[in-house]
Design a protein around this motif. Sequence first.
Motif: not given
Length: 931
Positions: A776-782, A805-807, A816-826, A859-861
């Motif tokens: 969860k991206v936020n400009n307060g953290l950069k 405004n790009k992420i 041995g692992g796998s991931a379910e990736v959800v991109l923010p503002y895509a 570019e963020a949506s």
Amino acid sequence: MGKIYAAKTNHITNPLGFYLKPLVFSWKVKGGRGQEQKHARIVISKNKTFTDICHDTGEAELDSLSARVEFEPQPYTRYYWKVIVTTDAEEVIESDTQFFETAKMDEPWTGRWITCDSSQERHPIFSKRIRPAKEVKSARLYICGLGLYEAYFLGENKENPKKIGEEYLTPYCNNYDRWIQYQTYDITEQAERGGVLSVLLGNGWYKGRFGFNDPEREAYYGDEWKLIAEIHIEYKDGTKDVISSDETWSVTRSNLWFSNIYDGERRDDTLPPVEESPARIAKVPKGRLMERLSLPVKVQEEMKPAELIHTPAGEEVFDLGQEITGIFRLRVHEPAGTTIRIQTGEVLQGGCFYNENLRTALSEYIYVSDGTEKVITPHFTYYGYRYVKVTGVRDLSCEDFTALVLYSDYESIGAIETGNDLVNKLISNIEWGMKGNFLDVPTDCPQRDERMGWTGDTQVFSATASYLADTYAFYRKYLYDLYQEQLLAGGMVPEIVPTFGPTKCSCAWGDAACIIPWNVYLFSGDKTILENQIESMKAWVDYIRRIDGDHHGWRQVFHYGDWLALDRTGAAANSVYGATDEAYIADIYYAASAQIVAKAAEVLGLEETRQEYQKIADRQWQVVKEEYFTATGRCAVKTQTGLILALKYHLSENEELTKQMLQKLLRDNKNKLNTGFVGTPLLCNVLTDHGMTDAAYRLLLNKEYPGWLHEVKLGATTVWERWNSLDESGHVSSTGMNSLNHYSYGAVLEWIFRHAAGIDVTEQNPGGRVMRISPKVNNGLKYVKAVYDSASGCYQCGWEISEDNKITVTVTVPFGGSAEVVLPYASESVYEDKENPLFEEVENGICRVRAGEYEVAYEASQPLKKKYSIDSTMEELLNHPDIRAFLSQMMEVDMIPDIAYGLSLRDVAKTFAGEIKKDEAQMLDAALAKF
């Protein structure tokens, strides 16, 4: 080439003398060509060359998170083991050789408990000369001393004492009437030389002042020093010797004449030597003597003072620049008879030394010099401190002092860095708070007359701790302690574990019996912890069930509730009780614990147990809904914590209404929290889980009181017990209950890992075998860079917001692992780049990926840096603290009605004060655009 790492036995690297039933192996793989394990093989041998094999699983489908083998180890034996992994790319990867070594197990002791005249103040030293008869192949020391002990080996003429092992405060803290741990040391090198085994005893938790529930009882468990030991020597010709503690051991006295955990130590090197006398046979202590569970407490770091302060009061005070838990080394060379006093504290007041918030704990070290140069170090106490006041030393220098940081020997596995310096300092403070309170027992604080294993503090921080460290073995010991106390109390979980004196229980505190083992299972993927604790978990729920009866008796007994919350209207200054109905919290946690027992039973295949406790949970959830919610789903407990609990456990039939109620409470409180021990650890996670991440970020990034960054701005180096432990001017707000190292509120770091960084361990995939990656991206953290070396391997997630405004998002998934990736503002178009391996398999906005490294920039949506104008809503404007302050100069922002929050500033002005003039509008827009 692939490499196997973190190969552990019972989640410990090369355990020596630990309790090892059942035997569980785990390992991780990195750097391989393949993506997952095809099969594995564990080989156990009695020698390093693997020519004397005891067990071989053959190639099998072994679980790297927790592989059990059908092997019964023998006592007094070191076993070597390795794991050989074959990957899906047909690589064969062999681990380095590991070992585990058993202790006495069920073998009877030949050593006897010995003692001395315990009425004397001077602490005893027990000795036995060791003369090997032949060439030594190996030697082991099995030992326990009460209260605390340190073992040394001296030369034939008792010269050059060398400490055996690197541990402090052995045999550690537990209910000594139930069980007592002994330790095992490899003393082969010492036995080869021959010399004198010497054991110094101190008071510690067993024999010293500890606890505040029974203050008249100075020595809670025993008033007699006791020692038991066996030295087992194996010679190269195959014969063996055992030297056991008995009356042939001698005892003399040290120059240490006072010690306890709270008050420190006193040593007088001008005391005359004492003639040796024979040891006496002691009365056997009540507790069962068994192999250790405690991880070693060691000096993990050394620190030099940042400066030597000369205070306005004429004091000399070292400032470490960081609050720590531990002891110290101080080099002194003063005339004979000089008394040197060392005191520790957490904070200065008026620029001068201060420690009144430690209450009755003296937290000092007193040394009387014999005129020679010495390096003094405490043996049987520890301190929580940043500042050290020293008197009696001439020409004091920072070079003379070294802080020794003590904590349990856990493996660090998680780290986060952000683009916000204050948040980074908060993360550091939380990590230091964990170090300072993970000293054998997960304590509430390390400095005042408490330092106890409060169950509530422990459970709220357990998930955070498990992101930072492999906590399995550490919590295993604590949960064993907990169940031992339950067995004495009919299933009741005391507020403090181990207990010292009469105790009571409370919801959220006692629910540690269910919440901690469940969290340990989720993060480790090893169901052994549930097997170990299922009877404890059931006993806690059964205890509540008996109290509750048919008339809701559990609601009517004492509970701490939302301890230290700030929302109790009309409460006295420094009030400790929050406004959330304690009965409501109690009823919810009763249902939640029953639910956890049902889930644990399902994992363990205990279907009857699952059905029984699921029925309890279902009935109790219904009780909560009927008692505290209207027919339309409105929660009757209208506090931040009350609504957070309603959302977390999906108690309302109208969650949208509940969210609106919570948003209004936050708005009315100027977007600040007022939660306590129950609500605060859940707050940000629940907000994000219900689509209110912006609110979670506002709470995290708030720099005003009350808030996490407010403490940081006031100079905190650990996490405080109270939101206002210090006031704005740095003055201590109260001395009755005010710790500056109290990690509970540091539980927000779980949210930073889980949501800000997006590395989300889920119940569906314990041990992180499949990780949900949803930053969860936020400009307060950069930006955020996070590393989490899970039980399945090392996941990494990073994101960065650029000026246009790009992420950029980077993800690493381990072997041995796998991931379910959800991109923010895509936007949907981002997923159409089929050249990028991240998008090979996408379904409903979820990218499913296997082991590998992935990166995407887009570019963020929507704009990530908000732009403000008079056409922004009042909600948007007043959510920004600086804009709120700006607007408060021209209007009563706190008097704005709820209905106006959805209107723009332009419309509000028009409604209440008339149309904004064109030049005023331009001026306001220009001012707002600067924020």
